[in-house]
Each structure stands twice: as structure tokens, then as C-alpha cells.
Design a protein around this motif. Structure first.
Motif, short mmCIF file in Angstrom:
data_model
loop_
_atom_site.label_atom_id
_atom_site.label_comp_id
_atom_site.label_asym_id
_atom_site.label_seq_id
_atom_site.Cartn_x
_atom_site.Cartn_y
_atom_site.Cartn_z
N GLN A 116 39.32 28.93 43.69
CA GLN A 116 38.20 29.73 43.18
C GLN A 116 38.25 31.15 43.74
OE1 GLN A 116 34.36 27.99 43.85
NE2 GLN A 116 33.28 29.55 42.68
N VAL A 117 38.59 31.27 45.01
CA VAL A 117 38.69 32.59 45.63
C VAL A 117 39.79 33.41 44.95
CG1 VAL A 117 39.34 33.81 47.75
CG2 VAL A 117 37.75 31.86 47.86
N VAL A 118 40.93 32.78 44.71
CA VAL A 118 42.03 33.48 44.05
C VAL A 118 41.64 33.85 42.62
CG1 VAL A 118 44.37 33.25 43.16
CG2 VAL A 118 43.83 32.52 45.48
N GLY A 119 40.94 32.93 41.95
CA GLY A 119 40.48 33.23 40.58
C GLY A 119 39.57 34.44 40.55
N CYS A 120 38.70 34.56 41.54
CA CYS A 120 37.82 35.74 41.63
C CYS A 120 38.64 37.00 41.88
CB CYS A 120 36.79 35.54 42.74
SG CYS A 120 35.55 34.28 42.39
N GLY A 121 39.67 36.87 42.72
CA GLY A 121 40.53 38.02 42.96
C GLY A 121 41.22 38.47 41.69
N LEU A 122 41.69 37.51 40.88
CA LEU A 122 42.33 37.87 39.61
C LEU A 122 41.33 38.53 38.66
CD1 LEU A 122 44.52 34.69 39.06
CD2 LEU A 122 45.30 36.98 39.68
N GLU A 123 40.10 38.07 38.70
CA GLU A 123 39.07 38.70 37.87
C GLU A 123 38.87 40.16 38.29
OE1 GLU A 123 34.54 37.75 36.33
OE2 GLU A 123 35.14 37.06 38.31
N ASN A 124 38.87 40.41 39.59
CA ASN A 124 38.72 41.77 40.09
C ASN A 124 39.92 42.64 39.70
OD1 ASN A 124 36.33 40.95 41.30
ND2 ASN A 124 37.35 40.44 43.24
N LEU A 125 41.10 42.04 39.76
CA LEU A 125 42.31 42.76 39.37
C LEU A 125 42.26 43.11 37.88
CD1 LEU A 125 45.11 43.86 39.84
CD2 LEU A 125 46.01 41.52 39.71
N GLU A 126 41.79 42.16 37.08
CA GLU A 126 41.65 42.41 35.64
C GLU A 126 40.74 43.60 35.38
OE1 GLU A 126 39.49 40.44 31.76
OE2 GLU A 126 39.68 39.26 33.58
N VAL A 127 39.61 43.64 36.08
CA VAL A 127 38.65 44.74 35.90
C VAL A 127 39.29 46.08 36.26
CG1 VAL A 127 36.55 45.75 36.87
CG2 VAL A 127 36.56 43.36 36.18
N MET A 128 40.03 46.12 37.35
CA MET A 128 40.67 47.37 37.75
C MET A 128 41.69 47.82 36.72
SD MET A 128 41.25 47.26 41.87
CE MET A 128 41.26 49.04 41.96
#
Length: 929
Positions: free
Chosen positions: A601-613
Motif C-alpha cells: 500500500q505504501v508503494v502504491g501511494c508512492g506510485l500515485e504521487n509519482l503519477e501526479v508529478m
């Protein structure tokens, strides 16, 4: 009773016995077919004149209304007047009710009158039959109320524009004075009841709405004065309000209606004391508010030209705006908005209007107050109140238009400053928060160059008390004023500090507001924040670790805006810093043992943040900066290993593929060297999981790199095409298309990219027949996006030049044509059946042109085959959706156009069938009443 009558009664009886779906569908289908039939006329007439059950009598009346609208052509000319007489006799029979039957019969008679020029005195006929006996007068009033509504509202009645103008003029315009006098007479008749007077008002309003009553004619009758007098009656109040509002609206041509306006306005102004007398009756206040607001809007120009005379109306509207019932207050908002639009453009504003808008601003801010803490709202009421606050905020913008933004901002600032100056504990947080919300609402009107009012607000924010709702409002003020802050960068440091403190709040709404404030600050002040980027990075790695994912995502988006303002090389270095933080997390979890659900879940959130950037930064063009030159292969290696290990987690699949989508944009052609490997991985992952996101990203890669001639890349396209098709076919053997709409949609979208960018792969593969059949399955779905995509694919296939370009075609065209011909010969009958069934069924209306293109193309290439198949195909289509005569006409039109080789006429055959189908759908849905 005839057999048909008995059969109808038996079918209707099904609905009284809680039927199962099959019985219900069968009964509905029978009734629809029955209503189409010519014998329905006589059967329903017999039902209406017999002691049948009430449900059957109502159905018979409804059927008459429907058939008069759609099927009058079934009645011989000599039988039209006898039909009229039977309807009038039925109305006489049911004059005491039920009302539902009276309404349907009145509508049927109205529709008949419009289509029957030989009945040249229809209105007088009704008056003669029903107007003399007090017992039947309510029936006459019901007819006279419905007549203009049916004539102006039922567009399904088949008359030409010229016929409509002539008949409506004869039925309505020519009788308007007669109706006014009739209504006035009934209204003054001895013993008239409130119920009849209410019907009189309803009838009068109906003729006013239809534009058939001249206001001068109405003013010449006692009805105008009676409408205002009726406001004293509890029973007549609502009907009187409706008539008065409609009368005022009809006087909007001011120059033509001044004599009437001079009569109406004193009556309206005289109502103002009622706002105090009836203050405890919200429904009365609602009615008065409607009248005052209608008068204010209609006489807006007169307010400006004759302010002294008309200003009491403005004051009365102001009182309505101040009423505590927030369901009533919005009635006044359109008036304030439109008045502000007029006077806000003037170089100077009368002090009367300035005072009115100052009072309005104070009233709105008072309405903005949350209830005291001791009187909390329910969750539903709280949400309703929050939504309404934004509506009130728009009215505050109207105040800015009249009073000027700096005046309004200063006034709200003074409210907050005054509250803060009171002894601690003597002022509620609500008294501070409401003007803060007002400042936020008015922020869009503020001049970014203002150096007077806004600096006071910015200096005020740090001193506000630490109530969650107050801090929330203050943070959103920053969000709204970021354009101003960009012009005054000396405030950035203080606002960043205030926002940072907001992230530390335990209240989730406050921290969310902080995230929004940071996002807009970075978006609008990005050039000024470049030097703050290390501070923001440090914030993420320290305080940011404790933020919720929603707040962290806002911070990453904010940072991306700052990066996007940097010179390219520096932006690439900065982006790499943040990306590597996230990619390191992905790598670490991939190389370790089995990860926990929390770690994923933590990594999934990180990927979501990367997507936004990546979404904000987008790309650097064809020439990648040095910091990006060698990262594409590195990044893909991390993702490839991660998908291999954890790609069977749906959330991970979604997040990973969305990041890859932005990676394609970022790297552009530099991503070409990893594209074959990526496509192959997507094909394998979809085969294992069936997750649609893998098809989605494969389609995006095809569209990005499909024009490249790399053999390795083309081989990967073929691989994903064949393996994906095999998987989809397998899924469709276990599930219906409706069970897997996302898979079908992304699969068809991928096929569209292949057909467009890699036709050699698309047509020459052994997967083509299976792909064609799988896409046929999509035509059975009630899903607009999927249907449009599927129809587009079939249009591309059947309009391909390979089927018609026989003169020196490109080398691969014969292969494409052979593939298409082979599929159509096998699937064509079923395909055309689905195409026509969808056209008259659940396809979106906008799809007709695509259906025409497909059908026309197939008709040209497979003319004999189509003419052979078409009778059987049409026979399968339900008569309820396409009547038998429409299908017969369609086949005749298609045959004629093909045999004469006038292929363009196929279009008109399709559109004629479609219109007949829509008409049948109208009947199935039923008419409004």
C-alpha cells in the motif's frame, strides 16, 4: 363483452397480482402491440362505456390519448367526427371522476381538436356541453387548462408548422378573450367554491404561460384584483402566487405594458407589510418572495429609471433575503445577480443601491454563520448547508460588482478585526469564520495589484485563533489569493509557514485545506518558489511522512508545478531527486522477500504521487536533458521486475500502468528501446490476471510507437494482439460482456490502435476472426463509450480501401481484403442483426451516422448477400421496437437503392427506420400525463 375486450381485461389483471418478471414483460409486450392495432379504438371505446375495472378504464383513456397522438391516420375521414362524439360522451360519463381519466380524455380531445380542422368551434362546443351545469364546470375548466399545455407541449402530434399555426390560432388565440370573460364570470358566480376558484387560477396561468392572454385584456377583468385579494385565502394562496408571477412575467415588454404595470406595481408594493404580518409562516413568505423577485427581475430597468417609485420592491426583496429560512433566501439571488450585472457597469451607482447591496452583504455573511456548537447539524443538513454557502458566495461576488471588491474586502476584514478585539471567550468562532468564508468567496474578484485591502488580510491570518474551522477557512483564503501573492512575493515565506502548520493539524479537513493551499501557491507562484524546493523536499522527508496520502499527493503535485517552472536541465535534476525516492521504494520491496499488504500500500501511494508529478511536468521534448538520458532503461527494469512479482495485485497494476503512461510522454522516442519488452510484459500480465489496465497501456504504447518500423516492436504488437485476444475469448466463454466492461473497453481501444497504426498486424493475424467476434459481443452492451469504440472499429474495417481499391493496390491490401471477406462471410448475418438491433434498441442516438457508414459499406461489397439475409434479420427484430410496416419499408428502400446502385439512399433507409424506432420508443415510455 367481445373476446378482445376480455383478453385486454385479462392482461391488465396480470398487474394486480404481483407478477413475476416474465409475466410482466409478456403483458407489457401484449399491451404495446395492442395499442398499435387499429382495433384498439373500438375495444377501448367499449371499455370506457362499460362497467369495467377502474384500471381498465384508465388504460382505455390513456390509449385514446396515445392513439390520437400517433395513430389518427388509422381512422377513416368519415369516422373522425363520430370518434370526437364518442370521446365527448365518455368525458360526460366520467365528469365526476376519477380525475386521471378526465385528464386523459381531455388530452385526447385536445390532440384531436388540433388535427381536425372540420371541428372549427371546438372550444365553444366544450363550453356548450360542460359550461352551463355547475356539476360539469370543473370538467370544462380541466379541459381549458390542459388545451394550451397539450397544444404547446406535445410535439409528437403529427401536424406541419403551418397547420399548427393555423389550428392553434383558431383554438387558442381566437378564444382568449372569451376564456378570460368566462373565467371572470365563473369566479363571480354565486356559491362558487374555493376548489373551482383554484381551477380558474390554474386555467388562467396555463393560458398566460402559453402566451395566449394579452395582459391588457386580463387587466380589464376583475381577475387581476382578485388574484391579489386571493392571497388572503389559505386555500387559494399558492394558485394566486402562480398567476401573479406569470402575469408580471408577461409584462416584460415594458413599453407595451405600461398601463398594466401601473396597475400591478401598487398591488405588489402593498404586499410588503405582509412580510412582517406573516413572518412565522414560511410558505407565505416563500410566495411573497417569488412575487417580489419576479417583479424586481421583470422591472429591472424601471428600477434604474424611476428608483424612488420602484425601490420599495428592492427593499422588500432585501427583507426576503434576510429571512432565516435558507430554502427561501435563494429565490432572491437571480434578482441581485442580474441587477448587479446592469449597475456594476455604470460609472456611478445610486446610494439607494449601494445601501441595498451593503445590507445584502451583511445579511449573507450572517447566513454564512454555522449554527452554535450546542445545536449541531445532522450530517445531511451539514452537507446541504456547506453546499448552499457556495451559492451565497456567488451573491457576495454580486456585491463586489456593485460596491467594488476592495470595499467589500475591507468590510469583511473589519468584521474579523472587530471580533478579534473583543475579550477572549466573548466572541464565537462562527463570528470569525463567516467573514473569512466571505473573503474567500470574493477572492476571485480581487485585483492582484491591490495594495490596500488584501495586505491587511494577509497580515491578519497568523493572528487568527486556532479553531479548526477558522484555520480551514484561512487556508482556503490563501488558495484563492495565490494570484495576488504571486504579485507580492514578500508574503510567500509567511504563507508557507502558515500552510506547514496546517499540515500538522489533527483535523483532516484542515490538513486537506493546507494541501490545496500549497498546490495553488506552487501553481501560481512557481517562479518565486524555485529556491524553496530544497525546503519542500525536506518537508516531505520529515513532517510529510506523517501526512495522509491525500495530503502527500497534494504536496507532490505542488512541487511538480515548481519543477515545471525551472530551466530544463535543473528541472530534470530536481525531478530525478523526487522520482528516485519513490523508485528506490519500489526496488527495495521487489528484491526483498514477500511484502506485506501494508508495504504494498505504501508503494502504491508512492506510485500515485509519482503519477501526479509526471502528469504536471509532462515532458522535455525530443532532446532529453542529460539527467534523463540513461534513466529510461533503469526505470523500466525496476518496473518490469516489480510487475513480474506483484502485478497480480489489482491496485498495483492500476498504479504501475498509469505511471508508465506518463513515462511514455516523458521519454518520447527515448522509450522506443524498452517498448517491445514493455508490450511483451503487458501481454503476459494480462494473460495471467485478466486486468484491463495491461490492455490499456499496451494500446497506449501502440499509439505512441506504432509508426516505427522496428521488427522487434512489430513482433511484440503481434504477441499482445494474439495473447490478449485468446484471453478475452476465454473470458467471454465464462462471463457475459456486461460482467467485464472494463476489459472489453480497453481491448477494443487496443484493437483500434492496432487497426490504425499496425494494420499488417491487425488483419493478417489468425487472431483477426476471433477479435472480430469478441468486438461483436460488445455491441450487446448498454455502455456508450464501448459501443462508440466498437462501431468505430467496424467502420474502419468495412470502409478500408482494400475492399474497393482494385486498381494497382498496395501489396498487402489483397491480404487485408481476404481476411475481412472471410470474416464477413462467416459472421455477417449475426453482425448485421446486432447492428440493426442496436440501432433500434440501445445504441446512443449519436451512433446512427456510424451505423449508416458500416451498413452502406457492407451493402456495396456484399449486395446480394445482404439482400438474401435481410428478410430474416428483420424478422428477428421485435415489432415493439420496429413496427412491421417500418421493417417492410426499410427492406423496400434498401433493395431499391442497391438495385439502382444509388448507394447514398441506404443512408435514408437507415435513418427512416431509426425514426420509426424512436417513435415506437416514445409510445413504450408513455406520454407525460
Amino acid at each position: 363483452m367481445s373476446d378482445k375486450n376480455q383478453e385486454l381485461l385479462s392482461v391488465l389483471d396480470v398487474f394486480s397480482r404481483a407478477p413475476d418478471k416474465a409475466s410482466l414483460d409478456k403483458a407489457n409486450s401484449w399491451l404495446q402491440d395492442f395499442q398499435h392495432s387499429p382495433e384498439a379504438w373500438s375495444t377501448c371505446d367499449a371499455i370506457l362505456h362499460s362497467p369495467a375495472p377502474p384500471a381498465a378504464q384508465l388504460f382505455a383513456a390513456q390509449t385514446f390519448r396515445t392513439k390520437v397522438t400517433f395513430d389518427l391516420h388509422q381512422v377513416e375521414q368519415d369516422n373522425l367526427l363520430p370518434l370526437r362524439d364518442r370521446l365527448l360522451a365518455a368525458l360526460q360519463r366520467y365528469h365526476i371522476g376519477p380525475r386521471t381519466i378526465i385528464v386523459q380524455l381531455c388530452l385526447a380531445i385536445s390532440g384531436l381538436a388540433l388535427q381536425l380542422p372540420s371541428w372549427d368551434d371546438a372550444v365553444q362546443t366544450m363550453i356548450d356541453m360542460f359550461g352551463a351545469n355547475p356539476v360539469t364546470v370543473p370538467t370544462l375548466l380541466q379541459f381549458l387548462t390542459l388545451l394550451p399545455e397539450e397544444l404547446t407541449g406535445n410535439s409528437r402530434i403529427p401536424v406541419t408548422d403551418d397547420e399548427y399555426r393555423e389550428r392553434s390560432g383558431s383554438l387558442l388565440t381566437a378564444n382568449s378573450t372569451k376564456i378570460l370573460n368566462l373565467l371572470a364570470m365563473y369566479n363571480q358566480a354565486p356559491g362558487v367554491t374555493n376548489a373551482v376558484q383554484s381551477q380558474i387560477f390554474d386555467c388562467l396561468r396555463s393560458w398566460l404561460v402559453a402566451g395566449e392572454v394579452r395582459t391588457s385584456d386580463l387587466a380589464a377583468t376583475p381577475l387581476l384584483a382578485f388574484a391579489f385579494a386571493a392571497l388572503e385565502s389559505e386555500e387559494l394562496f399558492d394558485s394566486a402566487v402562480d398567476v401573479i408571477c406569470e402575469l408580471i412575467h408577461e409584462t416584460q415588454e415594458i413599453d407595451d405594458n405600461m398601463p398594466v404595470i401601473e396597475l400591478v406595481v401598487p398591488h405588489v408594493i402593498a404586499l410588503r407589510p405582509r412580510l412582517s404580518i406573516d413572518k412565522d409562516d414560511p410558505e407565505k413568505i416563500r410566495g411573497y418572495a417569488r412575487i417580489f423577485a419576479e417583479a424586481g427581475e421583470t422591472y429591472r430597468l424601471l428600477l434604474l429609471q424611476h428608483t424612488e417609485t420602484f425601490f420599495p420592491i428592492v427593499e422588500a426583496i432585501g427583507e426576503c433575503s434576510a429571512y432565516p429560512d435558507l430554502d427561501i433566501v435563494p429565490i432572491t439571488f437571480p434578482f441581485w445577480m442580474r441587477l448587479a450585472q446592469v449597475i456594476g457597469k455604470k460609472p456611478s451607482v445610486s446610494h439607494h443601491f449601494q445601501d441595498a447591496y451593503r445590507s445584502l452583504m451583511a445579511v449573507i455573511i450572517q447566513h454564512l454563520h454555522f449554527p452554535p456548537d450546542a445545536e449541531p447539524l445532522s450530517a445531511q443538513d451539514a452537507e446541504k448547508f456547506r453546499s448552499f454557502r457556495h451559492v451565497m458566495g456567488d451573491t457576495l461576488k454580486d456585491c463586489c460588482m456593485v460596491l467594488r471588491p476592495e470595499t467589500c474586502i475591507t468590510a469583511t476584514y473589519n468584521m474579523v478585526a472587530n471580533a478579534l478585539s473583543q475579550p477572549p471567550g466573548s466572541v464565537s468562532w462562527q463570528a470569525i469564520e463567516a467573514p473569512l468564508f466571505a473573503m474567500r468567496s470574493m477572492g476571485a474578484e480581487v485585483d492582484p495589484r491591490d495594495n490596500t485591502a488584501v495586505p491587511k488580510i494577509m497580515d491578519l491570518l497568523p493572528s487568527l485563533p486556532d479553531f479548526p474551522r477558522v484555520r480551514y477557512a484561512a487556508l482556503l483564503i490563501i488558495s484563492r489569493y495565490t494570484e495576488w501573492i504571486s504579485q507580492h512575493p514578500e508574503y510567500i515565506q509567511a504563507q508557507l509557514q502558515y500552510i506547514s502548520t496546517g499540515f500538522q493539524s489533527s483535523d483532516i479537513e484542515v490538513s486537506a485545506a493546507a494541501g490545496q493551499a500549497l498546490k495553488y501557491l506552487c501553481q501560481d507562484c512557481k517562479e518565486h518558489l524555485i529556491d524553496f524546493l530544497p525546503t519542500l523536499h525536506n518537508f516531505l522527508t520529515t513532517t510529510g511522512a506523517a501526512l495522509s496520502q491525500e495530503d502527500r499527493r497534494e504536496v507532490y503535485e505542488a512541487i511538480a508545478y515548481v519543477i515545471s517552472a525551472m530551466p530544463m536541465d535543473r528541472a530534470a535534476d530536481s525531478l530525478r531527486t523526487f522520482v528516485m525516492d519513490i523508485m528506490t521504494q519500489v526496488h527495495v520491496i521487489t528484491v526483498k522477500g514477500t511484502a506485506t499488504k501494508q508495504e504494498l500500500q505504501v508503494v502504491g501511494c508512492g506510485l500515485e504521487n509519482l503519477e501526479v508529478m509526471l502528469h504536471v511536468v509532462r515532458g522535455f521534448g525530443e532532446d532529453l536533458p542529460e539527467a534523463c538520458q540513461n534513466t529510461c532503461q533503469e526505470m523500466w527494469t525496476v518496473f518490469d521486475n516489480f510487475i513480474t512479482k506483484y502485478g497480480n495485485d489489482y491496485g498495483i497494476a492500476e498504479r504501475t500502468t498509469r505511471v508508465l503512461r506518463h513515462g511514455i510522454t516523458l521519454y518520447g522516442k527515448a522509450g522506443l528501446n524498452v517498448a517491445p519488452s514493455a508490450v511483451a510484459r503487458m501481454a503476459q500480465a494480462f494473460t495471467i490476471t485478466g486486468f484491463p489496465s495491461y490492455l490499456w497501456i499496451a494500446g497506449k504504447i501502440v499509439s505512441q510507437y506504432g509508426s516505427e518500423e522496428s521488427p522487434e516492436l512489430r513482433a511484440s504488437f503481434l504477441g499482445v494482439y494474439e495473447t490478449a485476444t485468446s484471453k478475452v475469448v476465454s473470458l467471454l466463454q465464462e462471463k457475459t460482456p456486461g460482467d467485464i466492461p472494463d476489459v472489453i473497453e480497453d481491448y477494443v481501444q487496443m484493437l483500434l490502435q492496432l487497426a490504425d497504426f499496425a494494420p499488417d498486424v491487425f488483419y493478417q493475424s489468425s487472431a483477426f476472426p476471433l477479435a472480430f467476434r469478441a468486438t461483436m459481443a460488445a455491441l450487446t452492451m448498454v455502455h456508450s463509450d464501448i459501443l462508440f469504440a466498437s462501431l468505430d472499429l467496424f467502420r474502419i474495417i468495412f470502409t478500408h480501401e482494400c475492399l474497393t481499391d482494385t486498381t494497382n493496390p498496395p501489396p498487402k491490401y489483397p491480404l487485408y481484403a481476404a481476411a475481412i471477406r472471410g470474416v464477413f462471410e462467416k459472421e455477417g448475418f449475426e453482425f448485421l442483426g446486432l447492428l440493426l438491433a442496436g440501432l433500434i434498441g440501445d445504441f446512443p442516438e449519436d451512433s446512427a451516422s456510424t451505423v449508416v457508414s458500416i451498413f452502406r459499406a457492407t451493402a456495396i461489397v456484399w449486395m446480394q448477400q445482404l439482400l438474401t439475409w435481410l428478410p430474416s434479420i428483420l424478422q428477428q427484430l421485435p415489432n415493439s421496437a420496429a413496427p412491421a410496416d417500418a421493417k417492410t419499408q426499410f427492406f423496400a428502400d434498401v433493395s431499391s437503392s442497391l438495385q439502382s446502385k444509388q448507394y447514398d439512399k441506404v443512408k435514408y433507409a437507415i435513418l427512416t427506420l431509426n425514426r420509426a424506432s424512436r417513435k415506437a420508443k416514445d409510445r413504450r415510455r408513455g406520454l407525460d400525463r
